[in-house]
Structure formats: C-alpha cells, structure tokens
Motif scaffolding. Structure first.
Motif, PDB file in Angstrom:
ATOM      1  N   THR A  19      -9.144   1.668  -6.265  1.00  0.00           N
ATOM      2  CA  THR A  19      -9.421   2.721  -7.254  1.00  0.00           C
ATOM      3  C   THR A  19     -10.576   3.338  -7.260  1.00  0.00           C
ATOM      4  OG1 THR A  19      -9.919   1.296  -9.065  1.00  0.00           O
ATOM      5  CG2 THR A  19      -7.571   1.789  -8.739  1.00  0.00           C
ATOM      6  N   GLU A  36       0.315  -5.488  -4.506  1.00  0.00           N
ATOM      7  CA  GLU A  36      -0.400  -5.508  -5.802  1.00  0.00           C
ATOM      8  C   GLU A  36       0.178  -5.987  -6.897  1.00  0.00           C
ATOM      9  OE1 GLU A  36      -2.076  -1.776  -8.906  1.00  0.00           O
ATOM     10  OE2 GLU A  36      -1.695  -1.498  -6.600  1.00  0.00           O
ATOM     11  N   ARG A  37       1.501  -5.307  -7.032  1.00  0.00           N
ATOM     12  CA  ARG A  37       2.263  -5.842  -8.311  1.00  0.00           C
ATOM     13  C   ARG A  37       2.286  -7.780  -8.470  1.00  0.00           C
ATOM     14  NH1 ARG A  37       5.701  -1.367  -7.209  1.00  0.00           N
ATOM     15  NH2 ARG A  37       7.043  -2.599  -5.932  1.00  0.00           N
ATOM     16  N   GLN A  73      -3.611  -1.127  -0.691  1.00  0.00           N
ATOM     17  CA  GLN A  73      -2.650  -0.128  -1.180  1.00  0.00           C
ATOM     18  C   GLN A  73      -1.321  -0.251  -1.374  1.00  0.00           C
ATOM     19  OE1 GLN A  73      -4.117   3.429   1.228  1.00  0.00           O
ATOM     20  NE2 GLN A  73      -6.040   3.563  -0.065  1.00  0.00           N
ATOM     21  N   ASN A  74      -0.993  -1.608  -0.883  1.00  0.00           N
ATOM     22  CA  ASN A  74       0.510  -1.723  -0.816  1.00  0.00           C
ATOM     23  C   ASN A  74       1.161  -2.232  -2.042  1.00  0.00           C
ATOM     24  OD1 ASN A  74       2.627  -3.921  -0.709  1.00  0.00           O
ATOM     25  ND2 ASN A  74       2.800  -3.006   1.453  1.00  0.00           N
ATOM     26  N   SER A  75       2.020  -1.411  -2.807  1.00  0.00           N
ATOM     27  CA  SER A  75       2.331  -1.515  -4.133  1.00  0.00           C
ATOM     28  C   SER A  75       2.926  -3.016  -4.447  1.00  0.00           C
ATOM     29  CB  SER A  75       3.100  -0.486  -4.603  1.00  0.00           C
ATOM     30  OG  SER A  75       3.968  -0.287  -3.871  1.00  0.00           O
ATOM     31  N   THR A  76       3.685  -3.407  -3.495  1.00  0.00           N
ATOM     32  CA  THR A  76       4.366  -4.591  -3.619  1.00  0.00           C
ATOM     33  C   THR A  76       3.424  -5.634  -3.664  1.00  0.00           C
ATOM     34  OG1 THR A  76       6.410  -3.645  -2.597  1.00  0.00           O
ATOM     35  CG2 THR A  76       6.318  -6.077  -2.924  1.00  0.00           C
TER      36      THR A  76
END
Length: 271
Positions: free
Chosen positions: A96, A20-21, A15-18
């Motif tokens: 997701t 994931e990007r 869930q870490n957005s960085t």
C-alpha cells in the motif's frame, strides 16, 4: 539483493488477494491467543489456575479442548503465512502506497517487517510443536537458555543485552499506544472504539513485555536463571505484590483488550 524477476514475483505475492486474506487470519489467531493469555492471568489472580499466563499456556489450553489440535494446525499455518508475508514485505516494501514512502521511512518499515517475520516464524514453530504434542513451557525454555548463557561472560553480556532490548520493545509498545502511533498502520479513519482498544492494548502489552525484560536483567544480576521466565513470570511477579491480584486482573484485562484490537488489525492493517 533481489533481481528484477525475483522482485516482480514477490510483488505478485504481496498483491495476491487470497494470500493477503489468509495472512490477515494471523491477526485473528494472535487476538485469540491474547484473549486466552489474559483469561489465564485473571484465573491466576483469582487463584483458580496454576498454569502459565503466556503463549505456551494459551496454546496448551487450546490443545486440551475438543478439536484443539486441529485448531492449532490451522493457527500454525496462519502464523506461517503471516511470517512469509512480512518476509516478502521486507524484500519489496509494503504493497500500500509504497511509492509515496520516503527512503528513511521505507527502510524503517522494512526493518519492522523483518522483526515481525521473525516473531511470526517463532509463533508458527511454537504452535506446530503444540499441534504435534511436543510443546514446551516458554518459561522453562527461557530459564534453560538463560542458565546456559550465564555459564560464560559473553553469554551473560548477551543476556543483559537481550533484556535491555526486550525492555525497549516494551517501551516502544507503550509509546505506540499512549501516543496512538498505531493509527499510522491502519487504513482509513479509525473509530473511537478502535482507538481506545489500541491505546489500552498496546500500553498493557508493552508493560508486560517490559516486565519480562526487567526480569531477565534481574535474573542475571542475581545469577538466578529461574527468574528469567518471560511474560508469565512478569505477570506472576506482579500478582505477588501488595494488591497484586487486582493489578494482575487489570493486566489480564489489558491483554484481552489487545486481543480485541488484533481483530481490528485483521481488517484494517495496511499490507
């Protein structure tokens, strides 16, 4: 099995957005590699190149450019992060809508995530090799491995099994593209352009992968490990057929299309 604490930590990573990007940049790098492979295939068809139209050929081409080594280090890191992402997904499931998945569907998704993790670890390893200046031709590596396996009966059986599995993987790509099953992997409603790119790209890549698997089986049947050279061998074999240059150009354009679709995956893939 993961305990509750390990599962919680893995979920936080997912869930870490960085993270994931950065993981999504793996799709961008993959897209660039496919564009390069397709370009090399077209050059071979036109008689302007004698290089390898596969992953190693693409990485070698990048390494030869100004700033190419630095780009390969970035690419290798991106592949490594993508591999780790898929490994975590194998352990805890996709971030997701994980709760909405049926048990059988979730098991299948985790199995595919593990397979992708292996693929991206292999890509990272290969890219690290070229970044260090120690990269090797994929075709030569495949021939060497095939030659060693053919020395024993068990190795020969394993090689045939590997060829059949690769053909099956290629067939799955063709099925996924022709029936547009790849849309299940994407978020939201896809545009017509994305659907067309995915359809053509998956079918073209599937045909190339299946061709590589067929060459392995043929190599075993003829006891000729030099024929088991992977996608590069499959494309060059295609180019040697009647009207082969036109078919090789078409194959190269198809692989380029998959590369373009990879850019769409970087943005829209469910992770």
């Amino acid at each position: 099995m993961f305990d509750q604490a390990s599962s919680s930590t893995a979920t936080e990573i997912v869930q870490n957005s960085t993270f994931e990007r950065f993981a999504r940049t793996g799709y961008v790098v993959s897209g660039l590699l496919h564009l390069t492979i397709g370009y090399l295939a077209i050059r071979i068809a036109l008689g302007t190149s004698v290089g390898d139209a596969d992953q190693s050929g693409a990485l070698s081409a990048v390494a030869a450019q100004p700033g190419g080594i630095a780009a390969l280090w970035v690419a290798a890191l991106a592949f490594l992060v993508m591999a780790l992402w898929r490994l975590v997904e194998t352990a805890v499931g996709r971030s997701t809508a994980r709760k909405s998945q049926r048990t059988a569907s979730e098991v299948l998704d985790r199995a595919k995530a593990f397979a992708l993790a292996v693929v991206y670890f292999a890509l990272a390893y290969s890219t690290f090799g070229f970044a260090r200046g120690a990269g090797k031709s994929t075709g030569e590596q495949n021939s060497d491995i095939s030659a060693r396996l053919m020395q024993t009966g068990l190795g020969t059986v394993a090689l045939i099994a590997a060829g059949v599995v690769i053909v099956a993987v290629g067939g799955y790509h063709i099925y996924k593209g022709a029936w547009r099953k790849f849309l299940d992997d994407l978020k939201g409603t896809s545009s017509d352009l994305v659907r067309r790119l995915g359809t053509v790209g998956y079918v073209a890549k599937g045909l190339a992968i299946a061709g590589a698997g067929v060459l392995i089986v043929v190599a075993v049947s003829r006891t000729d490990p030099n024929q088991a050279t992977g996608i590069d061998g499959a494309l060059k074999t295609l180019g040697a057929q009647p009207f082969g240059a036109a078919m090789l150009i078409a194959a190269g354009l198809g692989i380029i299309t998959y590369g373009l679709y990879s850019f769409a995956m970087a943005r829209y893939t469910k992770m």
